[in-house]
Design a protein around this motif. Structure first.
Motif, PDB file in Angstrom:
ATOM      1  N   GLU A 135      38.056  24.202  56.807  1.00  0.00           N
ATOM      2  CA  GLU A 135      36.681  23.796  56.532  1.00  0.00           C
ATOM      3  C   GLU A 135      36.184  24.603  55.341  1.00  0.00           C
ATOM      4  N   PRO A 136      35.186  24.125  54.623  1.00  0.00           N
ATOM      5  CA  PRO A 136      34.698  24.862  53.454  1.00  0.00           C
ATOM      6  C   PRO A 136      34.209  26.265  53.831  1.00  0.00           C
ATOM      7  N   VAL A 137      34.624  27.239  53.060  1.00  0.00           N
ATOM      8  CA  VAL A 137      34.279  28.645  53.292  1.00  0.00           C
ATOM      9  C   VAL A 137      33.823  29.253  51.979  1.00  0.00           C
ATOM     10  N   GLU A 138      32.804  30.103  52.053  1.00  0.00           N
ATOM     11  CA  GLU A 138      32.314  30.789  50.860  1.00  0.00           C
ATOM     12  C   GLU A 138      33.124  32.063  50.593  1.00  0.00           C
ATOM     13  N   ILE A 139      32.946  32.600  49.405  1.00  0.00           N
ATOM     14  CA  ILE A 139      33.536  33.896  49.076  1.00  0.00           C
ATOM     15  C   ILE A 139      32.855  35.015  49.854  1.00  0.00           C
ATOM     16  N   THR A 140      31.612  34.789  50.234  1.00  0.00           N
ATOM     17  CA  THR A 140      30.860  35.795  50.981  1.00  0.00           C
ATOM     18  C   THR A 140      31.645  36.255  52.214  1.00  0.00           C
ATOM     19  N   GLY A 141      31.850  37.565  52.329  1.00  0.00           N
ATOM     20  CA  GLY A 141      32.541  38.131  53.485  1.00  0.00           C
ATOM     21  C   GLY A 141      34.056  38.118  53.379  1.00  0.00           C
ATOM     22  N   LEU A 142      34.598  37.533  52.313  1.00  0.00           N
ATOM     23  CA  LEU A 142      36.050  37.471  52.130  1.00  0.00           C
ATOM     24  C   LEU A 142      36.585  38.870  51.830  1.00  0.00           C
ATOM     25  N   ASN A 143      37.695  39.220  52.461  1.00  0.00           N
ATOM     26  CA  ASN A 143      38.332  40.513  52.210  1.00  0.00           C
ATOM     27  C   ASN A 143      39.331  40.356  51.059  1.00  0.00           C
ATOM     28  N   VAL A 144      39.023  40.985  49.948  1.00  0.00           N
ATOM     29  CA  VAL A 144      39.834  40.857  48.741  1.00  0.00           C
ATOM     30  C   VAL A 144      40.436  42.208  48.384  1.00  0.00           C
ATOM     31  N   GLY A 145      41.733  42.216  48.101  1.00  0.00           N
ATOM     32  CA  GLY A 145      42.407  43.434  47.684  1.00  0.00           C
ATOM     33  C   GLY A 145      42.825  43.333  46.230  1.00  0.00           C
ATOM     34  N   MET A 146      42.407  44.293  45.429  1.00  0.00           N
ATOM     35  CA  MET A 146      42.774  44.347  44.016  1.00  0.00           C
ATOM     36  C   MET A 146      43.901  45.351  43.844  1.00  0.00           C
ATOM     37  N   VAL A 147      45.029  44.893  43.350  1.00  0.00           N
ATOM     38  CA  VAL A 147      46.152  45.791  43.057  1.00  0.00           C
ATOM     39  C   VAL A 147      46.148  46.027  41.556  1.00  0.00           C
ATOM     40  N   GLY A 148      45.600  47.156  41.173  1.00  0.00           N
ATOM     41  CA  GLY A 148      45.333  47.445  39.766  1.00  0.00           C
ATOM     42  C   GLY A 148      43.857  47.224  39.489  1.00  0.00           C
ATOM     43  N   LEU A 149      43.210  48.215  38.876  1.00  0.00           N
ATOM     44  CA  LEU A 149      41.775  48.094  38.603  1.00  0.00           C
ATOM     45  C   LEU A 149      41.488  48.568  37.180  1.00  0.00           C
ATOM     46  N   GLY A 150      42.233  47.984  36.235  1.00  0.00           N
ATOM     47  CA  GLY A 150      41.934  48.205  34.830  1.00  0.00           C
ATOM     48  C   GLY A 150      40.766  47.337  34.413  1.00  0.00           C
ATOM     49  N   ASP A 158      34.324  42.793  40.146  1.00  0.00           N
ATOM     50  CA  ASP A 158      32.860  42.729  40.033  1.00  0.00           C
ATOM     51  C   ASP A 158      32.351  41.309  40.286  1.00  0.00           C
ATOM     52  N   ALA A 159      33.071  40.314  39.731  1.00  0.00           N
ATOM     53  CA  ALA A 159      32.641  38.931  39.903  1.00  0.00           C
ATOM     54  C   ALA A 159      32.718  38.511  41.365  1.00  0.00           C
ATOM     55  N   LEU A 160      33.813  38.863  42.036  1.00  0.00           N
ATOM     56  CA  LEU A 160      33.954  38.495  43.445  1.00  0.00           C
ATOM     57  C   LEU A 160      32.961  39.260  44.317  1.00  0.00           C
ATOM     58  N   ALA A 161      32.705  40.516  43.961  1.00  0.00           N
ATOM     59  CA  ALA A 161      31.714  41.294  44.711  1.00  0.00           C
ATOM     60  C   ALA A 161      30.325  40.683  44.570  1.00  0.00           C
ATOM     61  N   ALA A 162      30.036  40.139  43.375  1.00  0.00           N
ATOM     62  CA  ALA A 162      28.733  39.507  43.159  1.00  0.00           C
ATOM     63  C   ALA A 162      28.551  38.282  44.055  1.00  0.00           C
ATOM     64  N   PHE A 163      29.672  37.659  44.461  1.00  0.00           N
ATOM     65  CA  PHE A 163      29.626  36.531  45.382  1.00  0.00           C
ATOM     66  C   PHE A 163      29.677  36.983  46.842  1.00  0.00           C
ATOM     67  N   GLY A 164      29.724  38.288  47.078  1.00  0.00           N
ATOM     68  CA  GLY A 164      29.665  38.796  48.445  1.00  0.00           C
ATOM     69  C   GLY A 164      30.995  39.174  49.056  1.00  0.00           C
ATOM     70  N   ALA A 165      32.077  39.236  48.271  1.00  0.00           N
ATOM     71  CA  ALA A 165      33.381  39.629  48.809  1.00  0.00           C
ATOM     72  C   ALA A 165      33.404  41.125  49.096  1.00  0.00           C
ATOM     73  N   ASN A 166      34.206  41.506  50.075  1.00  0.00           N
ATOM     74  CA  ASN A 166      34.465  42.916  50.370  1.00  0.00           C
ATOM     75  C   ASN A 166      35.692  43.342  49.562  1.00  0.00           C
ATOM     76  N   ILE A 167      35.530  44.328  48.686  1.00  0.00           N
ATOM     77  CA  ILE A 167      36.589  44.690  47.744  1.00  0.00           C
ATOM     78  C   ILE A 167      37.254  45.996  48.136  1.00  0.00           C
ATOM     79  N   ARG A 168      38.576  45.906  48.372  1.00  0.00           N
ATOM     80  CA  ARG A 168      39.417  47.096  48.442  1.00  0.00           C
ATOM     81  C   ARG A 168      40.244  47.122  47.150  1.00  0.00           C
ATOM     82  N   TYR A 169      40.683  48.313  46.740  1.00  0.00           N
ATOM     83  CA  TYR A 169      41.513  48.369  45.546  1.00  0.00           C
ATOM     84  C   TYR A 169      42.563  49.461  45.685  1.00  0.00           C
ATOM     85  N   PHE A 170      43.673  49.256  44.983  1.00  0.00           N
ATOM     86  CA  PHE A 170      44.735  50.261  44.902  1.00  0.00           C
ATOM     87  C   PHE A 170      45.108  50.453  43.448  1.00  0.00           C
ATOM     88  N   CYS A 171      45.131  51.711  43.018  1.00  0.00           N
ATOM     89  CA  CYS A 171      45.605  52.062  41.678  1.00  0.00           C
ATOM     90  C   CYS A 171      46.073  53.508  41.742  1.00  0.00           C
TER      91      CYS A 171
END
Length: 301
Positions: A135-150, A158-171
């Motif tokens: 079913e249609p789902v928004e980015i809001t609340g989505l768990n997103v992992g960034m591998v590399g944060l250059g 930043d763009a996904l966070a602006a839509f409400g995603a939860n951002i984890r990152y590894f670098c």
């Protein structure tokens, strides 16, 4: 300002017409080739007695070329230069011969951000493919992992966070500015396990994901590669992508690495085979940075 005696672009370098014309103000003679050189011998022939050479990402200038071009004083990379190890110019050899090498970075990142948003929104909402979660789902609340944060990775985050995603990152190390923005530094295995969507944004030739990491990623996940090349073992990617519920997305085939041709026939592998960063604006920015580098080199030399 001093000029180069002869400046040669050994292949198409992506500069806009105005910039190509401006090149003529920085050399007594400018030669522009509009096709790719077949081999090192052809590159050497094209450079000849030029004291400046330009190239894009599609060719290499290695030791075998540099040592046969004694007139060279400057090599301009009209493409990304992130590190000596990943460069398509043997920068260490050039340094030995007193040749200045300059490259550019951060000129096609906005297109990459738009690409990720376009593909992810389409997948979540089912605009031109089945909805990821039925079913249609928004980015809001989505768990997103960034591998590399250059630069580009941070812009995507930043763009996904602006839509409400939860951002984890590894670098390599935690980034205070990212932490202040609510992004959480997370060990790689944990990030892969806990993320619904993973975006790799790594330097060229950096391979972080192998079979162990794909096992940690698990199933029912979405993996984007926005790196210049593959950030993973291609065989391990193929095995993971073949499992039910997993999606892999990249803009060009090269971003998938040396996979089989059948890999791209999977309905859950989405490759537009068009570089997301090659936009009108990116070519203008690339041109400006290439010309800035030429002026810098002339001032130094």
């Amino acid at each position: 300002m001093e000029k180069f005696k002869r400046l040669t672009a050994i292949e198409p370098v992506g500069l806009v017409p105005q910039a190509l014309e401006e090149l003529r103000g920085y050399a007594e003679e400018v030669r522009l080739f509009d096709d790719l050189p077949a081999d090192d011998d052809e590159i050497v022939r094209r450079i000849g007695d030029s004291d400046a050479a330009l190239l894009s990402y599609t060719s290499r200038i290695d030791r075998a070329v540099i040592e046969r071009c004694p007139s060279l004083r400057y090599i301009g990379m009209c493409c990304s230069l992130y590190s000596e190890e990943s460069a398509n110019v043997d920068i260490a050899c050039a340094r030995e011969h007193g040749i200045r090498v300059l490259g550019v970075r951060d000129y096609g990142d906005r297109g990459v951000v738009e690409y990720v948003l376009h593909e992810l929104i389409g997948l979540l909402h089912g605009y031109d493919r089945p909805c990821l979660y039925g079913e249609p789902v928004e980015i809001t609340g989505l768990n997103v992992g960034m591998v590399g944060l250059g630069t580009s990775g941070r812009m995507v985050a930043d763009a996904l966070a602006a839509f409400g995603a939860n951002i984890r990152y590894f670098c390599r190390a935690p980034k205070p500015d990212a932490e202040a923005a609510g992004m959480r530094f997370t060990p790689l295995d944990e990030l892969l396990r806990e993320s619904q969507v993973v975006v790799t944004s790594l330097n060229k030739n950096v391979l972080l994901l192998g079979e162990k990491e794909f096992d940690a990623l698990g199933d029912g996940k979405v993996l984007f590669n926005t790196s210049i090349g593959p950030g993973f073992d291609a065989a391990a990617l193929e095995k993971w992508a073949a499992r039910e519920g997993n999606w892999f997305l990249c803009d060009t085939r090269g971003a998938a690495g040396p996979v089989s041709e059948a890999f791209f026939s999977s309905p859950r592998v989405v490759c537009r085979n068009a570089s997301a960063g090659r936009t009108r604006q990116s070519f203008v920015l690339l041109s400006r940075k290439v010309l800035d580098n030429i002026r810098t080199a002339l001032a130094e030399l």
